[in-house]
Design a protein around this motif. Structure first.
Motif: not given
Length: 821
Positions: A179-183
């Motif tokens: 997955g990925a997390i982005e801010v």
């Protein structure tokens, strides 16, 4: 009922999933493989008989905006959407146009399944979008997308109503791990419009036979201001009125608060060649924007009676006209007289918005029968609700008892779908199997108007003295205007496709639909792709299509306060159902479906690292559904409308209704070219996408459609658009640059044509390792704005055209951090 639907749909989302193959590890999507425009598996975009653009999820991630409409506009030249600063309900769900047609001429699919439309009807859309009721794709988080397919061809014979301009299919991610997390944070060069979003995607196994993939995005956007002070407001300030705001009226993007989007995608093998799939979304947001300034000296029916101050007599039973000739100041000092300058000495500018809720759920099973027929059975529910609010305004007819905030009511759209699709290949002596697909669809669509609070539609005691009734700016929906309207339809189709000989594809489709309100329609399509050599092929298609009027278009009431250029003043314009007795006096009647004839012809060229497609299209539309021109109301008509529940008609100057009353031809061509090379950096990909579209109004009734509307339809969107982009990788660095050209456009609000511009975007990314990266970028890096509106100060204060196809807020810079796992 609404809460029950929310709970049912959230349950559907909880078991949600995709219509892509189940085991994610074994289903890596090859970019060229398409899932729309054909029902044959494994067909590539180059081999397709119709033009299809494939956009990867990375194309959306590598941008600064978070609204999917804007992201799509930046990479698809035939797709247009603008800012919509003061556009009634269109500010909440922005209307978008594919190939020069209205938002509801484009069918939107998610994982190949029809997406529900939004509840909002775009009453103000610079002509092209006026009266359209399309879907709200901004509720889909971009991080959830694996790829997007844009079919630039009529496909009503394959997919049903709305697929006239084309089809957009959003394919959701189906990874079972990682997955990925982005801010992301950014703001405009001018220091306003700050945006902040957090987005995430996570895939996990669902037992050892399936997957569940979850995506979300949460954030907010501050509003912007690109106004000049209006001359009338500046004059008030110069005369000593210190209560007038600077600026009195704000032109800019609305504020978006509590913006939350989520998608769940699930698949599970059941054994025996069967699989279960489901997917769904839940989203909500609050949109808050501005309206037009109400001048405390001149605004009719609130501050003025047209010849002088409008002063209310609070004790008319005394038989004496004790307030006659009073000034505003004298009325404020009196106990028996009233002026709204007591509440708003500097005038007022209403704030308008809504609470938007969007949710959907779909579940299905597919497999193969013993006789070789592959089947796909699915059912879905889609729900969109817009609960309006307006504040910093009054119901003038209530005088000093008027509240300053109102709940005008709500629009709600509910759709249910049930589909059975079958497909089988037959050996008939051709170069390939003859693929035969057939199926059945049942669809039910409901539009509901919920009444507002009483003060929002009430005709108060001062109405007889000339004060306007209902909440000023957006009148509430009264009991007789509220209601629920449904329409169901049944459809069946047959779709065949085969290679006649090696290199010659032929396809055909026939679709029959039966609508309970206006009857039946039959549509067909023929398409072909002829391979002349390994490097060159020709393709062409011909089809008929239709678009059914929505229950909302057939039954909705609405009142909008709009700026009249000729009068240089605000006027209240109402939209009423075409079957309303007042509309029938001007030719109104029950709506029929629009009918279209589409044809395209194109070529595909491939020469080593260069691929080029060129396609010409022609769309003839008959009986287009749109609001009529404005008609002035007689007093008899006002009385009739008030009696039918449109209580705000007491202060209406004009009205309109939906009609099938004009025909258009939209034609143009698309060029898409891509080039990949290792000669620049480690690797570089360059792409050019060019679109040229012209719309001409072929026939119309002058008594129904006026000259301004004709010009809006023909000139309201850029005739030419192109995007040139380049992405280069050098070690751990990635460099992206994009130049986008927007041709000139006509703005009916300003009665002016504005020149085109080139907008440049740029982004640079550095990867610390395989997981973590930081990205710095700017949209409109050169801070380009449209040419200024020469009549802004003397009009309504809009420094730039509100219908600018690339926005009017200037450069926007952003910083993103991304972590993949």
């Amino acid at each position: 009922m609404i809460e029950t639907l929310k709970k049912q749909s959230l349950l559907a989302i909880a078991i949600a999933a995709a219509s892509t193959p189940v085991v994610a590890e074994e289903s890596e999507i090859i970019e060229e493989v398409i899932t729309i425009g054909t029902r044959v598996e494994g067909r590539s975009a180059a081999d397709s008989a119709v033009p299809i653009d494939i956009i990867t999820g990375e194309d959306f991630v590598n941008q600064g905006d978070s609204d999917l409409n804007s992201l799509l506009r930046n990479v698809v030249p035939s797709y247009n959407v603008n800012t919509q600063p003061i556009s009634d309900a269109a500010s909440l769900v922005r209307p978008a146009n594919l190939r020069g047609l209205a938002p509801d001429h484009t069918l939107v699919l998610v994982n190949g399944k029809r997406r529900h439309r939004a509840a909002v009807i775009a009453w103000l859309g610079n002509g092209v979008s006026d009266g359209a009721q399309g879907p709200d794709i901004s509720q889909i988080p971009s991080i959830a997308l694996q790829q997007v397919e844009v079919l630039r061809d009529g496909a009503a014979a394959q997919y049903g109503s709305d697929a006239i301009a084309g089809v957009i299919n959003f394919q959701l991610k189906d990874d079972s791990d990682g997955g990925a997390i982005e801010v992301k944070a950014g703001q405009f060069y001018e220091g306003d419009g700050r945006q902040f979003t957090v987005a995430g995607n996570y895939g996990m196994p669902f037992t050892d036979q399936g997957f569940v993939n979850v995506s979300f995005e949460a954030g907010s956007k501050q509003d912007t201001d690109r106004s000049v002070q209006r001359d009338d407001a500046a004059g008030l300030i110069a005369a000593g009125n210190t209560a007038v705001a600077t600026p009195a009226q704000v032109w800019g993007s609305p504020e978006i608060k509590d913006d939350f989007k989520s998608v769940v995608n699930l698949g599970l093998e059941l054994g025996g060649g069967k699989e279960f799939y489901a997917f769904g979304n839940y989203g909500s947001k609050t949109v808050d924007g501005g309206f037009y300034f109400r001048n405390p000296e001149t605004r009719s029916a609130v501050f003025s009676d047209g010849s002088g101050p409008l002063i209310g007599d609070l004790n008319p039973d005394n038989g004496l006209d004790s307030c006659a000739g009073f000034t505003h100041a004298q009325a404020i000092a009196s106990d028996e007289c009233f002026s709204f300058q007591e509440m708003f000495p500097g005038g007022f500018t209403p704030r308008f918005g809504g609470y938007v809720t969007d949710l959907s759920g779909l579940a299905g099973v597919r497999g193969e029968l013993d006789n070789g027929w592959a089947y796909d059975v699915s059912a879905s529910l889609g729900y969109n609700d817009v609960d309006f609010f307006i504040y910093n305004t009054v119901n003038a007819s209530l005088g000093p008892q008027s509240p300053t905030s109102f709940n005008p009511g709500a629009y709600t759209q509910l759709e249910k779908n049930f589909n059975i699709d079958l497909i089988k290949g037959f050996e008939v002596g051709l170069a390939s199997e003859l693929s035969v697909a057939t199926g059945f669809e049942w669809r039910d669509e409901t539009f509901e108007i919920t009444t507002g609070d009483q003060a929002s539609y009430e005709i108060g005691p001062l109405a007889a003295q000339g004060f306007s009734a209902a909440s000023n700016g957006f009148p509430g929906f009264g009991p007789l205007a509220g209601g629920q309207w449904s329409r169901s339809n049944l459809a069946t189709y047959i779709d065949m496709e085969a290679d006649i000989v090696d290199g010659w594809l032929m396809a055909g489709a026939l679709r029959f639909e039966d609508f309970e309100d206006f009857g039946t329609t039959v549509n067909g399509k023929l398409a072909t792709n002829l391979e002349l050599s390994e490097a060159v092929s020709l393709r062409a298609s011909w089809s008929t299509g239709f678009r059914a009027p929505t229950p909302g278009q057939s039954n909705a009431f609405n009142v909008s306060t709009e700026f009249d250029v000729a009068l240089n003043d605000l006027v209240n314009n109402g939209t009423i159902p075409s079957t309303n007795p007042v509309a029938q006096l001007r030719g109104g009647e029950a709506l029929d479906p629009e009918e279209s004839t589409n044809w395209t012809i194109g070529a595909v060229f491939s020469a080593g690292p260069i691929d080029v497609t060129v396609d010409y299209f022609n769309i003839e539309l008959e009986g287009r559904i749109a609001p009529s021109q404005l008609y002035s109301l007689t007093q008899t008509e006002v009385d009739t409308l008030v009696a039918s529940g449109v209580t705000s008609a007491a202060n209406l100057q004009n009205f309109r209704f939906f009609t099938n009353d004009f025909d258009t031809t939209t034609k143009g061509f698309d060029i898409v070219a891509t080039y990949g090379t290792d000669a620049i950096g480690d690797s570089t990909d360059i792409s050019l996408a060019f679109n040229q579209t012209q719309t001409s109004v072929d026939s119309f009734t002058p008594e129904t459609i006026d000259a301004t509307r004709i010009r809006e339809l023909e000139e309201g969107l850029p005739e030419t658009r192109w995007n040139l982009s380049s992405t280069t990788f050098v070690g751990d660095w990635r460099f992206l640059a994009r130049a986008s050209y927007y041709d000139d456009w006509y703005d009916s609000e300003d009665d002016q044509k504005y020149s085109g511009e080139v907008i440049v975007d740029a982004e640079v990314s550095y990867a610390f390792n395989e997981q973590a990266s930081v990205i710095l970028g700017a949209q409109n890096i050169l801070d380009q704005t449209p040419e200024e509106n020469p009549g802004a100060a003397g009009g309504v204060g809009n420094r730039y055209s509100q219908f600018s196809p690339f926005g009017f807020e200037g450069g926007f810079y952003y910083l993103r951090t991304r972590y993949e796992f």
